[in-house]
Design an enzyme around this catalytic site. Structure first.
Site, PDB file in Angstrom:
ATOM      1  N   ARG A  64     -13.553  24.485  -8.771  1.00  0.00           N
ATOM      2  CA  ARG A  64     -12.303  23.864  -9.257  1.00  0.00           C
ATOM      3  C   ARG A  64     -11.188  23.981  -8.221  1.00  0.00           C
ATOM      4  NH1 ARG A  64      -8.429  26.010 -12.025  1.00  0.00           N
ATOM      5  NH2 ARG A  64      -9.651  27.574 -13.126  1.00  0.00           N
ATOM      6  N   TYR A 117      -0.146  -0.720 -11.719  1.00  0.00           N
ATOM      7  CA  TYR A 117      -1.357  -0.507 -12.509  1.00  0.00           C
ATOM      8  C   TYR A 117      -0.955  -0.024 -13.906  1.00  0.00           C
ATOM      9  CZ  TYR A 117      -5.498   1.700 -14.360  1.00  0.00           C
ATOM     10  OH  TYR A 117      -6.521   2.065 -15.195  1.00  0.00           O
ATOM     11  N   ASP A 189       0.465   3.576  -4.082  1.00  0.00           N
ATOM     12  CA  ASP A 189      -0.923   3.371  -4.491  1.00  0.00           C
ATOM     13  C   ASP A 189      -1.499   2.318  -3.534  1.00  0.00           C
ATOM     14  OD1 ASP A 189      -3.271   2.503  -5.724  1.00  0.00           O
ATOM     15  OD2 ASP A 189      -2.520   2.962  -7.734  1.00  0.00           O
ATOM     16  N   LYS A 214     -12.609   2.529  -6.656  1.00  0.00           N
ATOM     17  CA  LYS A 214     -12.624   1.123  -6.261  1.00  0.00           C
ATOM     18  C   LYS A 214     -13.211   0.969  -4.853  1.00  0.00           C
ATOM     19  CE  LYS A 214     -10.615   0.390 -10.247  1.00  0.00           C
ATOM     20  NZ  LYS A 214     -10.162   1.649 -10.776  1.00  0.00           N
TER      21      LYS A 214
HETATM   22  C1  LIG Z   1      -4.310   0.159  -8.534  1.00  0.00           C
HETATM   23  C2  LIG Z   1      -4.966   1.186  -9.390  1.00  0.00           C
HETATM   24  N1  LIG Z   1      -4.500   2.455  -9.374  1.00  0.00           N
HETATM   25  C3  LIG Z   1      -5.050   3.425 -10.148  1.00  0.00           C
HETATM   26  C4  LIG Z   1      -6.107   3.146 -10.998  1.00  0.00           C
HETATM   27  C5  LIG Z   1      -6.682   4.231 -11.848  1.00  0.00           C
HETATM   28  O1  LIG Z   1      -7.882   4.658 -11.281  1.00  0.00           O
HETATM   29  P1  LIG Z   1      -9.088   5.353 -12.084  1.00  0.00           P
HETATM   30  O2  LIG Z   1      -9.605   4.334 -13.054  1.00  0.00           O
HETATM   31  O3  LIG Z   1     -10.030   5.731 -11.000  1.00  0.00           O
HETATM   32  O4  LIG Z   1      -8.518   6.518 -12.800  1.00  0.00           O
HETATM   33  C6  LIG Z   1      -6.629   1.849 -11.033  1.00  0.00           C
HETATM   34  C7  LIG Z   1      -7.754   1.508 -11.929  1.00  0.00           C
HETATM   35  O5  LIG Z   1      -8.060   0.362 -12.166  1.00  0.00           O
HETATM   36  C8  LIG Z   1      -6.040   0.850 -10.211  1.00  0.00           C
HETATM   37  O6  LIG Z   1      -6.487  -0.425 -10.218  1.00  0.00           O
END
Ligand SMILES: Cc1ncc(COP(=O)(O)O)c(C=O)c1O
Length: 403
Positions: A64, A117, A189, A214
């Site tokens: 962890r 997001y 992000d 992704k």
């Molecule tokens: C731009 C973006 N940021 C964060 C996330 C969240 O990621 P996770 O689903 O791996 O928790 C996503 C998920 O679709 C995303 O498209």
């Protein structure tokens, strides 16, 4: 768990770093690092136990708080983003929530993009408010609006460029300048762009985060996240991750590392296919608007070109026939599949208004620009001609239905 750039890989170009940046953290003679599928590590004396327990980021104590597979994956993320250090997380949401909690607490204020997001929006407007963190959401296309939203209590600015799902661009340099002069931390992000196409740290952004589920992973077979930045900032985020348990298991870290080896090569094809599909959709009567930062018609094309070297595989389109047409298109594709997520080898389509209906209020969606006729497409690595042919037959059905 934490990783710094190693001297042995200094000077390598990004495509090589994706394959070799973690070398110094593989202490075995296996070309592919083994999976350290263990929750704990033994120590041969009290002194050694104590030393491991008190060394931040030690990856041979307890999984962890650190594990060699986490270290290796983090080293590649750090190298690709041009960051001093990185940490991997159990998901993209684990990465973003840990970053927010590391820099904001009760009484603090956050400025975030309106088009963001939806999971991040949902956290900031839900759980974070319960913890006493207040967020102002602004249209990020105008940095002056971000500046105007700043208060004395603002600790963090949360950005995403290109944004999900409308591919809106944030001027990273302008916002980082505004934040730096006020001592506010910025996090971007970078999931849609990937470090192959954009490195926000080069524009003065403090921390870069990813849903590594992704493009970084790239094969739709794991859930993971990552945060990169200075060692001091990454340490703060890692501490929250360790305390909340938002960490990545060894096998997932290994899968992520394997995925990242081919990231630069995959992105070349995603960039080509994304542009080909966006251009095809632009010419179609059934489509009212195509959102893709590489299109000449994109209102922020110039800014996108200044901060991105490629435009990725994410395309979204607004159907003239609204909800009915978007639904018919998504129901009619044959090669592409209807699924959430993005950034994998296969083409996926989603209907954001339907996907987020239970998470976001209709007013929130409207504010974010998620109209009922919007379809988001994650263009995969198939032959672009097959993807276009699939979309064409689906569009013909939309047209035949008079939508
Ligand atoms: C731009 C973006 N940021 C964060 C996330 C969240 O990621 P996770 O689903 O791996 O928790 C996503 C998920 O679709 C995303 O498209």
């Amino acid at each position: 768990m934490l990783a710094a750039m190693s001297d042995s890989i200094n000077g390598l170009l990004p495509d090589s770093l994706a394959i070799h940046a973690d070398r110094a953290a593989n202490e075995t003679d296996a070309v592919v690092p083994p999976i350290w599928q263990t929750s704990t590590f033994w120590a041969d004396s009290d002194e050694s136990f104590l030393e491991k327990a008190t060394t931040p980021g030690c990856d041979h104590f307890y999984t962890r708080t650190g594990n060699p597979n986490q270290t290796q994956a983090a080293m590649v993320v750090a190298a690709l983003e041009g960051a001093e250090a990185a940490v991997v997380a159990g998901s993209g949401m684990g990465a973003i929530t840990s970053t927010i909690l590391a820099f904001a607490g009760a009484g603090d204020h956050v400025v975030a993009q309106q088009n963001l997001y939806a999971g991040t929006t949902s956290f900031l407007s839900g759980l974070a408010t319960k913890l006493g963190i207040e967020t102002t959401f602004v249209d990020q296309r105008d940095p002056a609006r971000i500046e105007a939203a700043i208060r004395p209590s603002t600790r963090l600015i949360v950005l995403e460029s290109p944004s999900n799902p409308l591919l809106r661009i944030t001027d990273l340099q302008a916002v980082s300048g505004i934040a730096r002069s006020r001592g506010i931390v910025t996090v971007a992000d970078n999931t849609f762009a990937t470090p192959v196409n954009q490195r926000p740290i080069e524009f003065g952004i403090d921390l870069v985060m990813h849903s590594a589920t992704k493009y970084l992973g790239g094969h739709s077979d794991l859930i993971a996240g990552a945060v990169a930045g200075t060692r001091a900032y990454v340490d703060r985020v890692a501490r929250v991750m360790s305390e909340t348990g938002a960490i990545l298991g060894p096998f997932e870290a290994w899968l992520l590392l394997r995925g990242m080896r081919s990231l630069p090569v995959r992105m070349e094809r995603h960039n080509r296919n994304g542009l080909a599909v966006a251009q095809f959709l632009t010419g179609r009567a059934e489509v009212a608007a195509v959102h893709y930062p590489g299109l000449d018609e994109h209102p922020q094309r110039e800014l996108a070109g200044e901060q991105m070297s490629g435009f990725g595989g994410m395309v979204s389109a607004e159907f003239r026939g609204g909800l009915a047409a978007a639904a018919r298109f998504v129901n009619s594709v044959r090669l592409a599949r209807r699924a959430p997520s993005l950034g994998g080898v296969e083409t996926l389509v989603t209907h954001p208004a339907a996907m987020w209906a239970k998470t976001l209020e209709p007013a929130q969606m409207a504010e974010m620009g998620i109209v009922p006729g919007l379809v988001r497409m994650s263009i995969g690595l198939e032959d672009a001609r097959d993807i276009v042919a699939d979309f064409e037959q689906a569009l013909e059905l939309v047209a035949a239905a008079g939508e």
